[in-house]
Design a protein around this motif. Structure first.
Motif, PDB file in Angstrom:
ATOM      1  N   ARG A 134      -4.997  22.233 -17.423  1.00 32.59           N
ATOM      2  CA  ARG A 134      -4.669  21.550 -18.677  1.00 32.59           C
ATOM      3  C   ARG A 134      -4.152  22.591 -19.654  1.00 32.59           C
ATOM      4  NH1 ARG A 134      -9.615  18.731 -20.649  1.00 32.59           N
ATOM      5  NH2 ARG A 134      -9.888  20.475 -22.084  1.00 32.59           N
ATOM      6  N   ASP A 135      -3.107  22.266 -20.399  1.00 30.52           N
ATOM      7  CA  ASP A 135      -2.511  23.189 -21.374  1.00 30.52           C
ATOM      8  C   ASP A 135      -2.151  24.532 -20.743  1.00 30.52           C
ATOM      9  OD1 ASP A 135      -2.908  21.310 -23.386  1.00 30.52           O
ATOM     10  OD2 ASP A 135      -4.884  22.101 -23.903  1.00 30.52           O
ATOM     11  N   ARG A 179      -9.276  24.542 -17.108  1.00 33.84           N
ATOM     12  CA  ARG A 179     -10.352  24.047 -17.950  1.00 33.84           C
ATOM     13  C   ARG A 179     -11.335  23.273 -17.075  1.00 33.84           C
ATOM     14  NH1 ARG A 179      -9.130  24.556 -23.436  1.00 33.84           N
ATOM     15  NH2 ARG A 179     -11.406  24.630 -23.522  1.00 33.84           N
ATOM     16  N   SER A 234      -5.051  38.455 -22.721  1.00 34.55           N
ATOM     17  CA  SER A 234      -3.979  37.712 -22.059  1.00 34.55           C
ATOM     18  C   SER A 234      -4.494  36.954 -20.838  1.00 34.55           C
ATOM     19  CB  SER A 234      -2.868  38.675 -21.633  1.00 34.55           C
ATOM     20  OG  SER A 234      -1.923  38.019 -20.807  1.00 34.55           O
ATOM     21  N   TYR A 235      -4.077  35.696 -20.736  1.00 33.50           N
ATOM     22  CA  TYR A 235      -4.433  34.848 -19.597  1.00 33.50           C
ATOM     23  C   TYR A 235      -3.187  34.073 -19.206  1.00 33.50           C
ATOM     24  CZ  TYR A 235      -6.854  31.144 -16.954  1.00 33.50           C
ATOM     25  OH  TYR A 235      -7.274  30.267 -15.977  1.00 33.50           O
ATOM     26  N   ARG A 236      -2.798  34.176 -17.944  1.00 35.09           N
ATOM     27  CA  ARG A 236      -1.654  33.394 -17.486  1.00 35.09           C
ATOM     28  C   ARG A 236      -2.006  32.714 -16.167  1.00 35.09           C
ATOM     29  NH1 ARG A 236      -0.646  34.722 -21.767  1.00 35.09           N
ATOM     30  NH2 ARG A 236       1.214  35.672 -22.677  1.00 35.09           N
ATOM     31  N   VAL A 259      -3.646  34.093 -26.492  1.00 33.40           N
ATOM     32  CA  VAL A 259      -4.099  34.628 -25.210  1.00 33.40           C
ATOM     33  C   VAL A 259      -3.441  33.887 -24.045  1.00 33.40           C
ATOM     34  CG1 VAL A 259      -6.101  34.933 -23.705  1.00 33.40           C
ATOM     35  CG2 VAL A 259      -6.298  35.437 -26.146  1.00 33.40           C
ATOM     36  N   LEU A 276      -3.705  26.201 -18.325  1.00 32.80           N
ATOM     37  CA  LEU A 276      -4.804  27.062 -17.896  1.00 32.80           C
ATOM     38  C   LEU A 276      -5.886  26.224 -17.235  1.00 32.80           C
ATOM     39  CD1 LEU A 276      -6.891  28.287 -20.930  1.00 32.80           C
ATOM     40  CD2 LEU A 276      -5.038  26.694 -21.176  1.00 32.80           C
ATOM     41  N   ASN A 295      -0.355  23.320 -29.075  1.00 27.39           N
ATOM     42  CA  ASN A 295       0.226  24.520 -28.471  1.00 27.39           C
ATOM     43  C   ASN A 295       1.200  25.247 -29.383  1.00 27.39           C
ATOM     44  OD1 ASN A 295      -1.080  24.852 -25.992  1.00 27.39           O
ATOM     45  ND2 ASN A 295       0.069  23.141 -25.110  1.00 27.39           N
TER      46      ASN A 295
END
Lengths: 257, 365
Positions: B29-30, B34, B56-58, A177, B32, A200
């Motif tokens: 973080r990573d 958080r 989907s997340y961007r 996602v 996205l 990741n």
């Protein structure tokens, strides 16, 4: 009297047995709780059966293996197969998809010396198995949990749900996602602790199919992420190539091409 | 009555909260958003925005200096108030001892109106029923909330359908609206504790123009949200359609991965996991479980809900329907996390609409 434990192998790399030796924090406690009667990887002392628990690593690839396995089953009260080779045939189950005589003639200078079955198969195809620990390699915490559970006669906490459960519990974001990274986690059994998504990367399916894998749905989503048929089939055919849901999913894609 | 603080004022608030609380807020973080420990305004995701679709997340650079210019990530209040694993008790040499929650008081900055609605729902389940979850109660009773009005929205937001947002109504100690012109925050006080922290900051009364400007930003957000969930007689509708062919259609796509239940800010199902050690000691943990796992409905030798369709049906009919009878409200706050974080983008609002359309079409025949 302490329960007698045997640890032995068939066609495999020894990595799963090493997980027991790798359980450094618990090893002395385990050695105190059970009588390690037969464990060639760790000790020169070989005590004869019968054993209370036998951990078997590796897959069955020769006629000799098959006969030896039947004897082991007779010698042990509880038989636990450990690792992707013992539970699904391992990476060597790739030979199930080809002609073994072709491989032998390519690899060995004197193919006549080689006596092998045409398949690599899990222990449970040949004898009754009481419990299976998945993974390539198995997770040492799961192995310790299994032994602890067997000692007191309780059900081991070895979940069969997907890697996603562990992934979210660990606090990982979903790599499919959040980054569009193809991941086998939704169809793969938990147990590793969701290591790859924590870095990741997508899951490689080391622990084999989860309890109810929806391979069709994941395949079509992977297609939308740009993964072609070849790559999908190749991903299914790694450590757990011989696991029936992965075999069927790959065959379906092959038939469609 | 409302007040105005600037960015230094927000920094001062974080600093003064740190004296009494572990301060948690949105961080990058990573790749996205958080929720994690923050020490100052510098830790907030300045200039970032999130783009969400089904599955989907961007995170993308926004075109403003907003500190709260994103909508929401996978984390909610649940992440810290009801974490995935919690120790319950231990056993040693014939005696049991309960393991109390040992977390320091928390201040969470950045929760949205839907997140507060979700906390109110978890309160109903975990605090107000016959069995109080002592770990949740411990964290909840010491919680300080600095909430943020939504001045932006994501495509998966449907709080307006669930009457949970985007405007903060209650459930916070301090409520902020970020205004980018002359970058400042309009602050609403929601509790005495909030008032006393605000009093210690460099702040002034908001003018009526400033209030109206902030209010308008929230109105624009509310009017921009287009995703809808029709809640008309929803519990009865779902009860009448337990055999809808739609359940099987969803199950063809559903991975039963449990991501929706993990991301959902109200899902509260857990299982007790007991372990024994080689020294004869034992322990129990409370671990997140999910109605999508087979073991969750394992009874008398088999899972009751073995098919994917029965598991999805259980989740959706409970979330949107039977929850109302059980706890007095819907279990859904319209945050859209289950849509965004579904690895194959199943959309609960689309499925609900499709099911209603199928029934209408059948009635028309």
């Amino acid at each position: 009297m302490k329960p007698r434990l045997a640890v032995l192998k068939f066609a495999s790399c020894d990595g799963c047995q090493l997980s027991l030796l790798d359980a450094e924090d618990e090893l002395l406690a385990i050695a105190g709780a059970v009588d390690i009667a037969y464990f060639p990887e760790a000790s020169r002392e070989y005590l004869d059966g019968p054993y209370d628990v036998t951990l078997i690593e590796g897959s069955v690839t020769t006629e000799h293996d098959r006969n030896r396995l039947r004897q082991i089953r007779q010698d042990t009260a509880m038989l636990v197969s450990i690792g992707a080779c013992a539970t699904a045939g391992g990476v060597q189950a790739l030979k199930n998809f080809g002609n073994v005589d072709d491989f032998v003639s390519l690899v060995y200078a004197t193919p006549d010396y080689i006596s092998t079955l045409s398949t690599s198969t899990p222990i449970s195809d040949h004898v009754r198995v009481d419990f299976e620990l998945r993974g390539c390699p198995i997770n040492k915490h799961q192995l310790v949990e299994l032994i602890a559970a067997l000692l007191v006669g309780r059900k081991p906490n070895i979940p069969t749900y997907s890697v996603c459960v562990e992934c979210k519990a660990r606090g990982n974001p979903c790599v499919m996602v959040a980054h569009g990274t193809p991941c086998l986690g939704p169809i793969t059994q938990a147990g590793c602790g969701a290591i790859c998504p924590a870095y990741n990367r997508g899951c490689y399916g080391c622990f084999g199919p989860s309890e109810s894998p929806n391979t069709d749905s994941l395949e079509s989503w992977w297609q939308s992420l740009g993964v072609g048929d070849d790559e999908w089939i190749r991903t299914l055919r790694t450590f757990n190539a011989g696991a029936p849901p992965f075999v069927e999913a790959g065959a379906k894609t092959e038939a469609r091409r | 009555m409302a007040h105005i603080i600037d960015i230094d004022g927000l920094d001062g608030l974080i600093a003064s909260l740190k004296a009494e609380f572990d301060v948690i807020g949105p961080i990058v973080r990573d790749g996205l958003i958080r929720y994690g420990p923050i020490g100052s305004v510098a830790d907030l995701p300045r200039g970032w925005t999130d783009v969400q679709e089904g599955g989907s997340y961007r995170l993308e650079p926004g075109n403003t200096e907003a500190l709260f210019g994103f909508v929401l990530g996978p984390d909610s209040g649940k992440t810290n108030l009801f974490p995935p694993r919690a120790p319950m008790w231990t056993y040693r040499e014939g005696s049991f001892s309960a393991t109390p929650d040992s977390t320091r008081p928390m201040a969470i900055i950045g929760l949205r109106a839907c997140d507060l609605a979700a906390i109110a729902i978890q309160d109903e389940v975990l605090l107000n029923g016959p069995y109080v979850d002592s770990h949740y109660a411990a964290r909840r009773s010491q919680l300080f909330i600095v909430a943020v009005n939504c001045t932006t929205f994501a495509t998966n937001c449907f709080c307006t359908s669930m009457n949970t947002g985007p405007r903060l109504e209650s459930g916070f100690d301090l409520g902020l609206t970020e205004v980018l012109d002359d970058h400042h925050f309009v602050v609403h006080v929601g509790s005495e504790a909030g008032a006393s922290f605000l009093a210690g900051l460099d702040q002034r009364q908001a003018t009526s123009d400033e209030l109206a400007e902030a209010d308008q930003l929230i109105d624009i957000t509310a009017n921009s949200i287009t995703k809808r969930l029709d809640t008309t007689d929803i519990a009865q509708f779902l009860a009448d359609n337990l055999e809808s062919p739609r359940w099987s259609a969803i199950a063809e796509r559903c991975l039963a991965c449990t991501n929706c239940t993990a991301a959902c800010p109200t899902c509260f199902c857990t299982s007790p996991v007991d372990t024994t050690d080689f020294d004869g000691s034992a322990a129990r943990e409370r671990v997140w479980d999910s109605c999508f796992s087979l073991d969750y409905s394992y009874m008398g030798g088999d899972p009751v809900r073995s098919s994917g369709s029965s598991r999805y049906r259980q989740w959706m009919t409970h979330k949107l329907g039977t929850w109302i009878e059980q706890f007095g409200t819907s279990g859904c706050v319209g945050c859209g996390r289950c849509i965004t974080w579904c690895p194959v983008g199943i959309d609960i609002t689309e499925e609900m609409a499709a099911m209603r359309a199928e029934v209408l079409a059948k009635e028309a025949r």
